[in-house]
Design a protein around this motif. Structure first.
Motif, short mmCIF file in Angstrom:
data_model
loop_
_atom_site.label_atom_id
_atom_site.label_comp_id
_atom_site.label_asym_id
_atom_site.label_seq_id
_atom_site.Cartn_x
_atom_site.Cartn_y
_atom_site.Cartn_z
N GLY A 1 0.80 -1.21 0.00
CA GLY A 1 0.00 0.00 0.00
C GLY A 1 0.83 1.27 0.00
N VAL A 2 2.07 1.21 -0.52
CA VAL A 2 2.97 2.36 -0.52
C VAL A 2 3.33 2.69 -1.97
N GLU A 3 3.41 3.98 -2.27
CA GLU A 3 3.75 4.44 -3.62
C GLU A 3 5.16 5.04 -3.62
N ILE A 4 5.92 4.72 -4.68
CA ILE A 4 7.26 5.28 -4.84
C ILE A 4 7.21 6.35 -5.91
N GLU A 5 7.83 7.49 -5.63
CA GLU A 5 7.85 8.59 -6.59
C GLU A 5 9.30 9.07 -6.76
N TYR A 6 9.79 9.05 -8.00
CA TYR A 6 11.12 9.58 -8.31
C TYR A 6 10.96 11.06 -8.64
#
Length: 484
Positions: A342-347
């Motif tokens: 349930g975690v989003e990664i954003e570069y």
């Protein structure tokens, strides 16, 4: 097995012997030339002296030539008692006035050309076979003056070559004896010098041989300045080996400690599950076994990764690494795992940067930091990954930040979080406690600084500041906040 070659001592002895042989051969050749020249000059002087004495006793009176051969002239020739002597005195019409009348190859033309000054005798030397022997001759002319008359006479004196050849051979023998003695003495001295020069190497070998296999302290041996770099390299290698053995010892102890406890727990939980009759409780125990197995698997993987990295630190040179591309690839590899939690990664960011480093080690560092941020992020949380240039933070050439929105790390735990197997008493999440320790080791291996900061309003910022030798490339256009 190391490739064996000819010993240095043997090579030096061989080269020194070859040099000495060349020098001695040249010396003998020079002595031979000198012996022949010296005997030639000496015996030529005897010939000339005899001819000159004869010439001084030749006079003219009433157009008649009177010759009174002195005994001293023949005594001079008799000094070479093993040789035969020949002589002739001839008129300007080439008639023999006294002596041998068949002497060969008399250079009358040269005598006439050279005897142009009054009473001046210029000798001419030559060799010719006579009576089946090689004979050395001297010829000179004398001008006899009487009133208006001028008469020339020629004196030719010859001698066989036995005595001069014997003298030359004697000089050659003496030179050979001297050169041989010189060769032996010089070779012995040079062998002593070679032994003295190579003795420091033998001392180093002896010092290493006498050591215990566990003794890896630096060698303290007095050596010449030319061998000092070798000793320094040996000490450096021993220090590296000592460090490697210490790391291996520490790794073995840590691995044994960290694996033994989960295995004991797994064994206990499995035994309880076997004996448990309550199906619901058994399922709960089996779930605990699965969780412990996952923790054990993660711990083993981390320990193996650390062992691999420790080896790479000493065996793999740095090469250019595209830090921005490596960071994006690592984020893509973890996207699915993060979404399952349930975690989003954003570069975030548009910086393109290349650094000198180990790509495998840097990927392990990035993976450990981002996994740690995902693990402690809340449901529907966001993990931001950003590369920034020095202009933005005015700190260094490239700065990597990983920001999460979790509970953060208390200030009292921040100084311990990089210790191996350290876990905060308030930390309820499963883990091995070595991920960030490995990440910090990789950063330090690349001369980078590792910082922990509090995120706002909650969470943790892990910051890796690469040194100024890292050179950022030109930016390329890309929308900020692109989702991966």
């Amino acid at each position: 097995m190391p490739k064996t070659t000819t010993s240095m001592r043997r090579q030096l002895i061989l080269m020194v012997s070859m040099v000495l042989i060349c020098i001695n051969v040249l010396a003998l050749w020079g002595a031979h030339i000198y012996a022949n020249r010296a005997t030639k000059v000496s015996y030529d002087r005897l010939l000339y002296g005899a001819a000159l004495q004869m010439a001084e006793n030749i006079n003219i009176l009433d157009s008649k030539v009177f010759i009174d051969l002195p005994v001293s002239a023949f005594e001079t020739l008799a000094l070479s008692n093993s040789d035969r002597a020949f002589y002739a005195i001839m008129s300007s019409q080439y008639q023999v006035l006294t002596g041998y009348n068949d002497l060969p190859s008399i250079p009358f033309t040269q005598l006439l050309l050279q005897s142009t000054e009054k009473e001046k005798f210029i000798p001419i030397y030559y060799e010719a076979p006579y009576h089946e022997e090689n004979v050395r001759f001297v010829a000179l002319g004398k001008r006899l003056l009487e009133a208006d008359k001028v008469n020339d006479v020629f004196i030719i004196v010859g001698q066989t070559l036995g005595a001069r050849q014997a003298a030359a051979a004697e000089i050659n023998r003496m030179a050979l004896h001297f050169v041989s003695l010189f060769f032996v003495i010089t070779l012995l001295l040079l062998l002593f010098v070679i032994w003295r020069v190579l003795r420091p190497l033998q001392a180093i070998k002896q010092a290493i041989t006498e050591r215990s296999p566990l003794e890896l302290s630096p060698l303290e041996t007095n050596v010449p300045s030319e061998i000092a770099p070798l000793l320094k390299s040996i000490n450096y290698f021993m220090a590296q080996l000592d460090t490697t053995l210490e790391r291996l010892k520490r790794f073995t102890a840590e691995a044994a400690h960290q694996i033994r406890t989960p295995l004991a727990g797994l064994n206990s939980q499995a035994q309880n599950a076997i004996d448990e009759t309550d199906e619901a409780l058994r399922q709960k125990q089996l779930q605990h076994i699965l969780e412990s197995s996952n923790v054990l698997t993660n711990t083993v993987n981390q320990l193996l990764n650390r062992a691999t990295l420790t080896h790479r630190y000493q065996s793999h040179p740095f090469s250019p690494v595209s830090l921005d591309q490596l960071t994006k690839d690592t984020c893509r590899d973890l996207v699915v795992w993060a979404l399952e939690r349930g975690v989003e990664i954003e570069y975030v960011g548009d910086l393109q940067a290349t650094i000198d480093g180990d790509e495998f080690a840097l990927k392990q560092m990035l993976q450990n930091i981002i996994e740690n941020a995902i693990k402690y992020s809340p449901n529907k949380g966001l993990v931001e990954v950003e590369l920034m240039s020095a202009n933005k933070l005015n700190a260094a050439a490239v700065v990597l930040q990983i920001r999460d929105q979790g509970v953060g790390v208390p200030d009292e735990d921040k100084e311990h979080i990089f210790e191996y197997f350290y876990r905060s008493p308030d930390n309820q999440a499963s883990g091995s406690g070595i991920g960030l320790s490995i990440a910090k080791e990789v950063a330090e291996h690349h001369d980078a600084r590792f910082h922990l900061k509090d995120n706002e309003p909650t969470g943790l910022i892990v910051e890796v500041i690469f040194p100024k030798r890292t050179l950022p490339k030109n930016r390329y256009p890309k929308p900020k906040g692109a989702r991966l």
